[in-house]
Write an enzyme that holds these catalytic residues in place. Sequence first.
Site, mmCIF file in Angstrom:
data_model
loop_
_atom_site.group_PDB
_atom_site.id
_atom_site.type_symbol
_atom_site.label_atom_id
_atom_site.label_comp_id
_atom_site.label_asym_id
_atom_site.label_seq_id
_atom_site.Cartn_x
_atom_site.Cartn_y
_atom_site.Cartn_z
ATOM 1 N N TYR A 1 -33.111 28.938 -2.677
ATOM 2 C CA TYR A 1 -32.967 29.667 -1.405
ATOM 3 C C TYR A 1 -31.488 29.924 -1.103
ATOM 4 O O TYR A 1 -31.083 31.053 -0.824
ATOM 5 C CB TYR A 1 -33.622 28.850 -0.273
ATOM 6 C CG TYR A 1 -33.511 29.492 1.076
ATOM 7 C CD1 TYR A 1 -34.416 30.484 1.483
ATOM 8 C CD2 TYR A 1 -32.499 29.138 1.977
ATOM 9 C CE1 TYR A 1 -34.309 31.085 2.729
ATOM 10 C CE2 TYR A 1 -32.389 29.734 3.224
ATOM 11 C CZ TYR A 1 -33.292 30.700 3.598
ATOM 12 O OH TYR A 1 -33.185 31.302 4.827
ATOM 13 N N SER B 1 -27.931 33.602 5.457
ATOM 14 C CA SER B 1 -28.178 32.279 6.037
ATOM 15 C C SER B 1 -26.885 31.484 5.955
ATOM 16 O O SER B 1 -26.037 31.750 5.103
ATOM 17 C CB SER B 1 -29.269 31.565 5.237
ATOM 18 O OG SER B 1 -29.229 30.176 5.462
HETATM 19 N N1 LIG Z 1 -35.405 30.493 10.649
HETATM 20 C C1 LIG Z 1 -34.232 30.102 10.201
HETATM 21 O O1 LIG Z 1 -33.742 29.004 10.544
HETATM 22 C C2 LIG Z 1 -33.443 31.010 9.291
HETATM 23 C C3 LIG Z 1 -32.114 30.673 9.029
HETATM 24 C C4 LIG Z 1 -31.363 31.500 8.209
HETATM 25 C C5 LIG Z 1 -31.930 32.628 7.676
HETATM 26 N N2 LIG Z 1 -33.226 32.948 7.929
HETATM 27 C C6 LIG Z 1 -33.782 34.165 7.329
HETATM 28 O O2 LIG Z 1 -34.374 34.957 8.335
HETATM 29 C C7 LIG Z 1 -35.359 35.806 7.741
HETATM 30 C C8 LIG Z 1 -36.640 35.721 8.558
HETATM 31 O O3 LIG Z 1 -37.181 34.416 8.409
HETATM 32 P P1 LIG Z 1 -37.966 33.665 9.575
HETATM 33 O O4 LIG Z 1 -37.216 32.421 9.879
HETATM 34 O O5 LIG Z 1 -38.298 34.590 10.660
HETATM 35 O O6 LIG Z 1 -39.284 33.201 8.773
HETATM 36 P P2 LIG Z 1 -40.829 33.610 8.964
HETATM 37 O O7 LIG Z 1 -41.267 33.354 10.364
HETATM 38 O O8 LIG Z 1 -41.533 32.912 7.859
HETATM 39 O O9 LIG Z 1 -40.837 35.190 8.734
HETATM 40 C C9 LIG Z 1 -40.659 35.745 7.471
HETATM 41 C C10 LIG Z 1 -41.039 37.211 7.557
HETATM 42 O O10 LIG Z 1 -40.821 37.798 6.265
HETATM 43 C C11 LIG Z 1 -42.000 38.475 5.879
HETATM 44 N N3 LIG Z 1 -42.173 38.430 4.427
HETATM 45 C C12 LIG Z 1 -42.169 37.358 3.604
HETATM 46 N N4 LIG Z 1 -42.432 37.735 2.348
HETATM 47 C C13 LIG Z 1 -42.618 39.078 2.383
HETATM 48 C C14 LIG Z 1 -42.952 40.062 1.412
HETATM 49 N N5 LIG Z 1 -43.154 39.743 0.127
HETATM 50 N N6 LIG Z 1 -43.062 41.353 1.804
HETATM 51 C C15 LIG Z 1 -42.859 41.692 3.098
HETATM 52 N N7 LIG Z 1 -42.561 40.832 4.068
HETATM 53 C C16 LIG Z 1 -42.451 39.533 3.699
HETATM 54 C C17 LIG Z 1 -43.146 37.797 6.597
HETATM 55 O O11 LIG Z 1 -44.196 38.736 6.845
HETATM 56 P P3 LIG Z 1 -45.625 38.761 6.089
HETATM 57 O O12 LIG Z 1 -45.945 37.367 5.661
HETATM 58 O O13 LIG Z 1 -46.559 39.299 7.141
HETATM 59 O O14 LIG Z 1 -45.419 39.723 4.965
HETATM 60 C C18 LIG Z 1 -42.492 37.425 7.926
HETATM 61 O O15 LIG Z 1 -42.587 38.485 8.842
HETATM 62 C C19 LIG Z 1 -35.493 35.343 6.289
HETATM 63 O O16 LIG Z 1 -34.758 36.170 5.434
HETATM 64 C C20 LIG Z 1 -34.886 33.941 6.315
HETATM 65 O O17 LIG Z 1 -34.402 33.551 5.059
HETATM 66 C C21 LIG Z 1 -34.000 32.149 8.726
#
Ligand SMILES: NC(=O)c1ccc[n+]([C@@H]2O[C@H](COP(=O)([O-])OP(=O)(O)OC[C@H]3O[C@@H](n4cnc5c(N)ncnc54)[C@H](OP(=O)(O)O)[C@@H]3O)[C@@H](O)[C@H]2O)c1
Length: 253
Positions: A159, A145
């Site tokens: 985080y 991130s």
């Molecule tokens: N969105 C942003 O602005 C942003 C920015 C920088 C980095 N990121 C990173 O991008 C990645 C994806 O995040 P997102 O924004 O797409 O958020 P999201 O929509 O909340 O998706 C998170 C995903 O991770 C899975 N997950 C969470 N805990 C888990 C566990 N214990 N075991 C297996 N799967 C798990 C969830 O699936 P289930 O709940 O079905 O298990 C879901 O598919 C993360 O690493 C986040 O830190 C996001």
Amino acid sequence: MGQIMARKNILITGASSGLGKGMAILFAKQGCNLALCARRMERLEELKQELEGINPDIQVFIRSLDVNDHDEVFKVFDAFKADMGQLDRVIVNAGMGKGASIGTGYFKANKQTAETNFIAAIAQAEAAMQIFRDQNSGHLVTISSISAVRGFRRALTVYAATKAALTCLTEGIRIDVMGTPIKVSCIHPGFIRSEINEKVKKVPFIVDTETGCKAMVKAINKEKANAFVPGWPWAILHWILRIVPASSLKGMS
Ligand SMILES: NC(=O)c1ccc[n+]([C@@H]2O[C@H](COP(=O)([O-])OP(=O)(O)OC[C@H]3O[C@@H](n4cnc5c(N)ncnc54)[C@H](OP(=O)(O)O)[C@@H]3O)[C@@H](O)[C@H]2O)c1
């Protein structure tokens, strides 16, 4: 184009929503076979159908996985490898953003974020790299991130620390296999709409999921060591963020 075709079989963790799902859709359009996992199996079933509709020529495998169950991480990755014959790229994407300021009684939520974003990432990297070392090929991608570059307060305190640790871990792995056919990339997304930030209204420079995922997939296919996406403004802003005084980071979380 050559490189995209070379990475035909792609495993994505956390594929049930947000960026994982968005990347799966774009890779399906590029003709890649997909191995998708997350805890919410019904979401993955729906996504599999959607992807097979988008591109009937690809194969989509799904498995339920809680990345904090480390034994299962190894079993599931190995099972996907058996399904596909070979894994060309693994994207360590599962993550969460629960937590609060240190010293305010939210140790449990902070610990859960630390375990999911960092300890579980070590398990996923270990499982992927064992397979890649065995194959003598593969592309490991971690989703860090922009928050990895500095300390941030409140919900971002732990985080941001997990993401800094993930960036550092990724670099260590990259140095380990430097000069081999195994490639290692770390993607630093800025703010992209997804479930992780659906309740946060004012987010600087936020883009919609598709725009964000397009930038991520483009960067992943370039296979550079580090990428800050979308390029505007983050390719420049990350340098500025590194040097601004801590007081100016107060407004960002
Ligand atoms: N969105 C942003 O602005 C942003 C920015 C920088 C980095 N990121 C990173 O991008 C990645 C994806 O995040 P997102 O924004 O797409 O958020 P999201 O929509 O909340 O998706 C998170 C995903 O991770 C899975 N997950 C969470 N805990 C888990 C566990 N214990 N075991 C297996 N799967 C798990 C969830 O699936 P289930 O709940 O079905 O298990 C879901 O598919 C993360 O690493 C986040 O830190 C996001």
